[in-house]
Design a protein around this motif. Sequence first.
Motif, PDB file in Angstrom:
ATOM      1  N   GLY A 275      22.460 -37.130  -3.066  1.00 10.72           N
ATOM      2  CA  GLY A 275      21.547 -36.081  -2.931  1.00 10.72           C
ATOM      3  C   GLY A 275      22.149 -34.891  -2.829  1.00 10.72           C
ATOM      4  O   GLY A 275      23.206 -33.907  -2.445  1.00 10.72           O
ATOM      5  N   LEU A 276      20.970 -34.154  -1.865  1.00 11.68           N
ATOM      6  CA  LEU A 276      21.026 -33.239  -1.860  1.00 11.68           C
ATOM      7  C   LEU A 276      22.269 -32.669  -0.666  1.00 11.68           C
ATOM      8  O   LEU A 276      22.594 -33.418   0.128  1.00 11.68           O
ATOM      9  CB  LEU A 276      19.990 -32.627  -1.007  1.00 11.68           C
ATOM     10  N   PRO A 277      23.247 -31.435  -0.692  1.00  6.66           N
ATOM     11  CA  PRO A 277      23.929 -31.528   0.485  1.00  6.66           C
ATOM     12  C   PRO A 277      23.443 -30.863   1.595  1.00  6.66           C
ATOM     13  O   PRO A 277      22.508 -30.685   1.457  1.00  6.66           O
ATOM     14  CB  PRO A 277      24.132 -29.564  -0.652  1.00  6.66           C
ATOM     15  N   ALA A 278      23.941 -31.532   2.615  1.00  7.39           N
ATOM     16  CA  ALA A 278      24.288 -30.475   4.233  1.00  7.39           C
ATOM     17  C   ALA A 278      23.785 -28.503   3.495  1.00  7.39           C
ATOM     18  O   ALA A 278      23.921 -28.133   2.758  1.00  7.39           O
ATOM     19  CB  ALA A 278      25.071 -31.086   5.200  1.00  7.39           C
ATOM     20  N   ALA A 279      22.654 -28.223   4.781  1.00  9.66           N
ATOM     21  CA  ALA A 279      22.550 -26.777   4.884  1.00  9.66           C
ATOM     22  C   ALA A 279      23.806 -26.183   4.478  1.00  9.66           C
ATOM     23  O   ALA A 279      23.856 -25.092   4.140  1.00  9.66           O
ATOM     24  CB  ALA A 279      21.461 -26.856   5.821  1.00  9.66           C
ATOM     25  N   ASP A 280      25.035 -26.299   5.289  1.00 10.72           N
ATOM     26  CA  ASP A 280      25.981 -26.020   5.356  1.00 10.72           C
ATOM     27  C   ASP A 280      26.812 -25.813   4.435  1.00 10.72           C
ATOM     28  O   ASP A 280      27.889 -25.122   3.712  1.00 10.72           O
ATOM     29  CB  ASP A 280      26.726 -25.694   7.120  1.00 10.72           C
ATOM     30  N   ALA A 281      26.138 -26.765   3.457  1.00  9.19           N
ATOM     31  CA  ALA A 281      27.662 -27.667   2.480  1.00  9.19           C
ATOM     32  C   ALA A 281      27.070 -26.235   1.045  1.00  9.19           C
ATOM     33  O   ALA A 281      27.372 -26.560  -0.100  1.00  9.19           O
ATOM     34  CB  ALA A 281      27.297 -28.354   1.917  1.00  9.19           C
ATOM     35  N   GLY A 282      25.980 -25.847   0.899  1.00  6.18           N
ATOM     36  CA  GLY A 282      25.662 -25.037   0.339  1.00  6.18           C
ATOM     37  C   GLY A 282      24.430 -24.027   1.214  1.00  6.18           C
ATOM     38  O   GLY A 282      24.048 -23.759   1.488  1.00  6.18           O
ATOM     39  N   PRO A 283      23.724 -23.642  -0.182  1.00  7.85           N
ATOM     40  CA  PRO A 283      22.656 -22.989  -0.070  1.00  7.85           C
ATOM     41  C   PRO A 283      21.436 -23.813   0.871  1.00  7.85           C
ATOM     42  O   PRO A 283      21.572 -24.859   0.566  1.00  7.85           O
ATOM     43  CB  PRO A 283      21.820 -22.643  -1.627  1.00  7.85           C
ATOM     44  N   ALA A 284      20.875 -23.183   1.783  1.00  9.96           N
ATOM     45  CA  ALA A 284      20.174 -23.136   2.847  1.00  9.96           C
ATOM     46  C   ALA A 284      18.398 -23.600   1.891  1.00  9.96           C
ATOM     47  O   ALA A 284      18.561 -23.132   0.789  1.00  9.96           O
ATOM     48  CB  ALA A 284      19.876 -22.628   3.782  1.00  9.96           C
ATOM     49  N   ALA A 285      17.562 -24.659   2.408  1.00 13.54           N
ATOM     50  CA  ALA A 285      16.516 -24.967   1.960  1.00 13.54           C
ATOM     51  C   ALA A 285      15.765 -23.554   1.422  1.00 13.54           C
ATOM     52  O   ALA A 285      15.167 -23.635   0.364  1.00 13.54           O
ATOM     53  CB  ALA A 285      15.727 -25.866   2.358  1.00 13.54           C
ATOM     54  N   GLU A 286      15.893 -22.692   2.606  1.00 17.49           N
ATOM     55  CA  GLU A 286      15.362 -21.448   2.709  1.00 17.49           C
ATOM     56  C   GLU A 286      15.507 -20.478   1.390  1.00 17.49           C
ATOM     57  O   GLU A 286      14.701 -19.487   0.499  1.00 17.49           O
ATOM     58  CB  GLU A 286      14.783 -20.042   3.469  1.00 17.49           C
ATOM     59  N   GLU A 287      16.645 -20.942   0.459  1.00 15.42           N
ATOM     60  CA  GLU A 287      17.543 -19.977  -0.010  1.00 15.42           C
ATOM     61  C   GLU A 287      17.551 -20.405  -1.220  1.00 15.42           C
ATOM     62  O   GLU A 287      17.747 -19.647  -2.400  1.00 15.42           O
ATOM     63  CB  GLU A 287      19.157 -19.468   0.659  1.00 15.42           C
ATOM     64  N   VAL A 288      16.616 -21.313  -1.698  1.00 17.81           N
ATOM     65  CA  VAL A 288      16.464 -21.763  -3.079  1.00 17.81           C
ATOM     66  C   VAL A 288      14.934 -21.896  -2.893  1.00 17.81           C
ATOM     67  O   VAL A 288      13.364 -22.088  -3.022  1.00 17.81           O
ATOM     68  CB  VAL A 288      17.163 -23.682  -3.172  1.00 17.81           C
ATOM     69  N   VAL A 289      14.662 -21.588  -4.772  1.00 17.52           N
ATOM     70  CA  VAL A 289      13.307 -21.225  -5.061  1.00 17.52           C
ATOM     71  C   VAL A 289      13.326 -22.152  -6.881  1.00 17.52           C
ATOM     72  O   VAL A 289      14.347 -22.421  -6.591  1.00 17.52           O
ATOM     73  CB  VAL A 289      13.325 -20.518  -5.658  1.00 17.52           C
ATOM     74  N   ASP A 290      12.230 -22.687  -6.671  1.00 18.19           N
ATOM     75  CA  ASP A 290      12.052 -23.279  -7.808  1.00 18.19           C
ATOM     76  C   ASP A 290      11.242 -22.859  -9.156  1.00 18.19           C
ATOM     77  O   ASP A 290      11.004 -21.671  -9.314  1.00 18.19           O
ATOM     78  CB  ASP A 290      11.070 -24.782  -7.212  1.00 18.19           C
ATOM     79  N   ALA A 291      11.380 -23.385 -10.527  1.00 15.09           N
ATOM     80  CA  ALA A 291      10.685 -22.436 -11.243  1.00 15.09           C
ATOM     81  C   ALA A 291       9.275 -22.126 -11.511  1.00 15.09           C
ATOM     82  O   ALA A 291       9.574 -20.809 -11.879  1.00 15.09           O
ATOM     83  CB  ALA A 291      10.950 -22.752 -12.279  1.00 15.09           C
ATOM     84  N   ASP A 292       8.359 -22.595 -11.082  1.00 12.84           N
ATOM     85  CA  ASP A 292       6.956 -22.752 -10.571  1.00 12.84           C
ATOM     86  C   ASP A 292       7.119 -21.558  -9.690  1.00 12.84           C
ATOM     87  O   ASP A 292       6.191 -19.957  -9.861  1.00 12.84           O
ATOM     88  CB  ASP A 292       6.095 -23.793  -9.980  1.00 12.84           C
ATOM     89  N   TRP A 293       7.773 -21.111  -8.254  1.00 11.09           N
ATOM     90  CA  TRP A 293       7.901 -20.115  -7.526  1.00 11.09           C
ATOM     91  C   TRP A 293       8.310 -18.835  -8.217  1.00 11.09           C
ATOM     92  O   TRP A 293       7.336 -17.666  -7.808  1.00 11.09           O
ATOM     93  CB  TRP A 293       8.551 -20.336  -6.255  1.00 11.09           C
ATOM     94  N   LEU A 294       9.036 -19.263  -8.723  1.00 13.05           N
ATOM     95  CA  LEU A 294      10.138 -17.480  -9.378  1.00 13.05           C
ATOM     96  C   LEU A 294       8.903 -17.608 -10.353  1.00 13.05           C
ATOM     97  O   LEU A 294       8.214 -15.686 -10.183  1.00 13.05           O
ATOM     98  CB  LEU A 294      10.992 -17.839  -9.876  1.00 13.05           C
ATOM     99  N   ALA A 295       7.904 -18.049 -11.449  1.00 16.05           N
ATOM    100  CA  ALA A 295       7.166 -17.304 -11.998  1.00 16.05           C
ATOM    101  C   ALA A 295       6.143 -16.347 -11.523  1.00 16.05           C
ATOM    102  O   ALA A 295       5.788 -15.842 -12.190  1.00 16.05           O
ATOM    103  CB  ALA A 295       6.171 -18.428 -13.304  1.00 16.05           C
TER     104      ALA A 295
END
Length: 401
Positions: A275-295
């Motif tokens: 499933g989702l990677p560990a925080a040090d393997a990619g973007p941290a949770a606070e760095e990822v946004v979803d489409a509703d947030w962006l809209a």
Amino acid sequence: MTGTPARAPGRPLVDPGPELTREELERYSRHLTMPQVGVDGQRRLKNARVLIIGAGGLGSPALHYLAAAGVGTLGIIDDDIVSISNLQRQVAHTMADLGRPKVDSAADAVARINPLVTVNRHDVRLTPDNAVEIFSGYDLVVDGADNFGTRYLVSDAAVLADIPVVWGSILRFDGQIAVFWSGHGPTYRHLFPEPPPPGEVPSCAEGGVFGMLPAVVGSVMVTEAVKLITGIGEPLVGRLLVHDALAQTWRTLRILPDPDAPPVTDLSGVEIACGLPAADAGPAAEEVVDADWLADRLERRARGEADFTLVDVRDDWERELVSIPGAVGVPLAAILADGAAALPIEIRNRDVILHCKAGVRSAQALGALRSHFALREETVKHLGGGIVEWIDEIDPTLPRY
């Protein structure tokens, strides 16, 4: 089940079915004249039940050739619908099928080739909750999945169901085929003990695939399935067949089971492992946004309540095909080469939200820009599901590709 999965490679996986009818004798006459197959082998094919994972690039030629060969029952599992970008390689579908469930389109394709074949439609997503139950109705699995999570799930579920997996993988110009069979040889987890880090291996959607390659790899997968069912030849158990379409070469690598690999006892760990990677393997949770947030942020920006730049890191032709309004184009290659210097000077001191098609390239771009923003008040984030998520959640009228 109609077969006996405990049988070893080199022995028929499936018992012979009923006697062949006059129509079947005529239809399969080219098989019947071959002593390696013959009437006995064709009756085994008639009695076989094969599950195809995905009615996409690899699943399309697989179901065509399995149906033509006379496999009695085909199961097709896929929860996707047909889009126009599928037609470049997914030959089971046509323009008339756009918007239809792929399992329905694929079933119609099978019926056109061989109405004697029974098709079971599984219009669902394969999950740890349903995998073993579905697999238990089949003699073997043909795995044409296009993501690592599903491949691990298929492998583990096949171990629990005690059936072999004919596996194939394609990306760009390269293909791979193997037969995984727990108890008789290695499984997918022996070849790939751990999923690759996020963003290291692009999906077919991100990296592309040569349109003819699925036919080449898919036909080899069917060859392996038929060999297993009838007990002829030497199946690719413990071997990985690697194809380079550009060089037009084939090579074979030996795969050995790992004696220290933990046994598969259930599917509870599949989602954790894949499933989702560990925080040090990619973007941290606070760095990822979803489409509703962006809209919501774009609407606030339009009202003057937010100040940020949406950066599209896809190629020019992709932005010409479809784009999110208000995005600025900066290709990923430029960001990887020059970092923040690739951004227009007027946006280097503003918050930045990155996006690509499905989130892989924007995650890479975020990694390249993170150090620039680390000591600043501004932030850099990325749209985790890319423009695909934007289309699904915000504007389904936009074209998919």
